[in-house]
Design a protein around this motif. Structure first.
Motif, PDB file in Angstrom:
ATOM      1  N   ILE A   1       0.844  -1.200   0.000  1.00  0.00           N
ATOM      2  CA  ILE A   1       0.000   0.000   0.000  1.00  0.00           C
ATOM      3  C   ILE A   1       0.875   1.244   0.000  1.00  0.00           C
ATOM      4  O   ILE A   1       1.696   1.447   0.892  1.00  0.00           O
ATOM      5  N   ASP A   2       0.698   2.082  -1.015  1.00  0.00           N
ATOM      6  CA  ASP A   2       1.441   3.338  -1.133  1.00  0.00           C
ATOM      7  C   ASP A   2       0.546   4.336  -1.864  1.00  0.00           C
ATOM      8  O   ASP A   2       0.794   4.696  -3.011  1.00  0.00           O
ATOM      9  N   ALA A   3      -0.502   4.751  -1.177  1.00  0.00           N
ATOM     10  CA  ALA A   3      -1.508   5.602  -1.812  1.00  0.00           C
ATOM     11  C   ALA A   3      -1.919   6.707  -0.838  1.00  0.00           C
ATOM     12  O   ALA A   3      -1.139   7.084   0.031  1.00  0.00           O
ATOM     13  N   SER A   4      -3.130   7.208  -0.982  1.00  0.00           N
ATOM     14  CA  SER A   4      -3.612   8.321  -0.164  1.00  0.00           C
ATOM     15  C   SER A   4      -3.516   7.997   1.324  1.00  0.00           C
ATOM     16  O   SER A   4      -4.129   7.048   1.815  1.00  0.00           O
ATOM     17  N   LYS A   5      -2.736   8.797   2.050  1.00  0.00           N
ATOM     18  CA  LYS A   5      -2.454   8.510   3.459  1.00  0.00           C
ATOM     19  C   LYS A   5      -3.691   8.617   4.348  1.00  0.00           C
ATOM     20  O   LYS A   5      -3.777   7.956   5.380  1.00  0.00           O
ATOM     21  N   GLY A   6      -4.650   9.433   3.954  1.00  0.00           N
ATOM     22  CA  GLY A   6      -5.844   9.613   4.757  1.00  0.00           C
ATOM     23  C   GLY A   6      -6.786   8.428   4.731  1.00  0.00           C
ATOM     24  O   GLY A   6      -7.740   8.378   5.507  1.00  0.00           O
ATOM     25  N   HIS A   7      -6.520   7.458   3.844  1.00  0.00           N
ATOM     26  CA  HIS A   7      -7.426   6.314   3.702  1.00  0.00           C
ATOM     27  C   HIS A   7      -6.734   4.984   3.981  1.00  0.00           C
ATOM     28  O   HIS A   7      -7.212   3.938   3.549  1.00  0.00           O
ATOM     29  N   TYR A   8      -5.630   5.015   4.710  1.00  0.00           N
ATOM     30  CA  TYR A   8      -4.881   3.778   4.940  1.00  0.00           C
ATOM     31  C   TYR A   8      -5.703   2.718   5.673  1.00  0.00           C
ATOM     32  O   TYR A   8      -5.582   1.529   5.388  1.00  0.00           O
ATOM     33  N   LYS A   9      -6.526   3.116   6.614  1.00  0.00           N
ATOM     34  CA  LYS A   9      -7.308   2.131   7.358  1.00  0.00           C
ATOM     35  C   LYS A   9      -8.277   1.406   6.431  1.00  0.00           C
ATOM     36  O   LYS A   9      -8.407   0.174   6.492  1.00  0.00           O
ATOM     37  N   GLU A  10      -8.959   2.155   5.568  1.00  0.00           N
ATOM     38  CA  GLU A  10      -9.880   1.534   4.614  1.00  0.00           C
ATOM     39  C   GLU A  10      -9.134   0.605   3.655  1.00  0.00           C
ATOM     40  O   GLU A  10      -9.575  -0.519   3.388  1.00  0.00           O
ATOM     41  N   PHE A  11      -7.988   1.088   3.148  1.00  0.00           N
ATOM     42  CA  PHE A  11      -7.176   0.249   2.262  1.00  0.00           C
ATOM     43  C   PHE A  11      -6.733  -1.023   2.983  1.00  0.00           C
ATOM     44  O   PHE A  11      -6.771  -2.120   2.416  1.00  0.00           O
ATOM     45  N   PHE A  12      -6.312  -0.862   4.224  1.00  0.00           N
ATOM     46  CA  PHE A  12      -5.787  -1.982   4.989  1.00  0.00           C
ATOM     47  C   PHE A  12      -6.863  -3.042   5.229  1.00  0.00           C
ATOM     48  O   PHE A  12      -6.629  -4.239   5.032  1.00  0.00           O
ATOM     49  N   ASP A  13      -8.032  -2.606   5.664  1.00  0.00           N
ATOM     50  CA  ASP A  13      -9.114  -3.548   5.968  1.00  0.00           C
ATOM     51  C   ASP A  13      -9.529  -4.336   4.731  1.00  0.00           C
ATOM     52  O   ASP A  13      -9.719  -5.563   4.793  1.00  0.00           O
ATOM     53  N   GLU A  14      -9.675  -3.658   3.607  1.00  0.00           N
ATOM     54  CA  GLU A  14     -10.060  -4.350   2.372  1.00  0.00           C
ATOM     55  C   GLU A  14      -8.932  -5.260   1.881  1.00  0.00           C
ATOM     56  O   GLU A  14      -9.179  -6.342   1.350  1.00  0.00           O
ATOM     57  N   SER A  15      -7.696  -4.830   2.075  1.00  0.00           N
ATOM     58  CA  SER A  15      -6.552  -5.641   1.663  1.00  0.00           C
ATOM     59  C   SER A  15      -6.454  -6.903   2.505  1.00  0.00           C
ATOM     60  O   SER A  15      -6.183  -7.994   1.997  1.00  0.00           O
ATOM     61  N   LEU A  16      -6.686  -6.758   3.799  1.00  0.00           N
ATOM     62  CA  LEU A  16      -6.603  -7.911   4.694  1.00  0.00           C
ATOM     63  C   LEU A  16      -7.647  -8.963   4.319  1.00  0.00           C
ATOM     64  O   LEU A  16      -7.411 -10.169   4.465  1.00  0.00           O
TER      65      LEU A  16
END
Length: 213
Positions: free
Chosen positions: A127-142
């Motif tokens: 993950i190397d994208a919009s920092k304000g959405h890391y939690k959303e990215f992380f949850d969907e990635s997991l």
């Protein structure tokens, strides 16, 4: 690390020539953010150790990190997501130049919209994208990460602001607070094991626990 340490380590892993150097030079000239040399070497090392068949990347930019990962393991394939159309087109050109286009699926779109639609499983996610959405990215990635899979997030320390509240500019405070909350969130989860590595702009690396039936 102190500045002299960072400079020394970065010089050790600096690419001297070739396509990756050309991409790096272009990124520097156009102020396009790409991973630092020491992060590139770390990512390359992880891929060589893990030997992932399927990699998911959130934030293609101009293809630099995808190329690093694909070159590290010849059997790997990457699905990479990029919101900026112009950068996605540039990444495609770089994949062609690197003779890697047949191992890449480049999705042009907002990762917040693309990720919920994914159903395939991945061995490694970056993950190397919009920092304000890391939690959303992380949850969907997991959700789409295989057991024992690895999930790496870049820019966790966000230009040093995450560890130095005194000098945080007002316009950056929201992102800094969100990133601090994100770090606590991933460290507190019981279904993953996470560590923070202070190289580049800071990395988190999480391993998904294997489910016991």
């Amino acid at each position: 690390m102190i500045d002299s340490d960072i400079k020394f380590v970065r010089q050790l892993f600096d690419v001297k020539k070739g396509l990756l150097k050309d991409i790096e030079n272009y990124a520097n000239e156009k102020f396009i953010p790409i991973i630092k040399p020491e992060v590139a070497r770390f990512l390359e090392t992880i891929v060589k150790i893990k030997q992932p068949q399927n990699i998911l990347e959130i934030g293609t930019a101009i293809g630099y990190s995808s190329i690093i990962m694909l070159k590290a393991y010849k059997n790997a394939k990457v699905l990479t997501i990029e919101k900026d159309i112009d950068m996605a087109e540039m990444a495609k050109i770089n994949f062609i130049k690197a003779s890697l286009i047949d191992r890449v699926e480049l999705v042009k779109g907002d990762a917040l919209e693309v990720l919920p639609c994914l159903s395939n499983k991945y061995d490694l996610i970056f993950i190397d994208a919009s920092k304000g959405h890391y939690k959303e990215f992380f949850d969907e990635s997991l959700r789409v990460l295989n057991d024992d899979g690895i999930l790496i997030c870049d820019n966790i320390l966000y230009k040093g602001y995450v560890t130095n509240e005194v000098h945080v500019k007002h316009k950056r405070r929201t992102i800094v607070y969100r990133m601090r909350d994100f770090i606590s969130y991933v460290l507190d989860r019981k279904d993953i094991t996470t560590t923070i590595i202070p190289i580049g702009d800071g990395l988190s690396i999480s391993v998904k626990e294997e489910k016991n039936d």
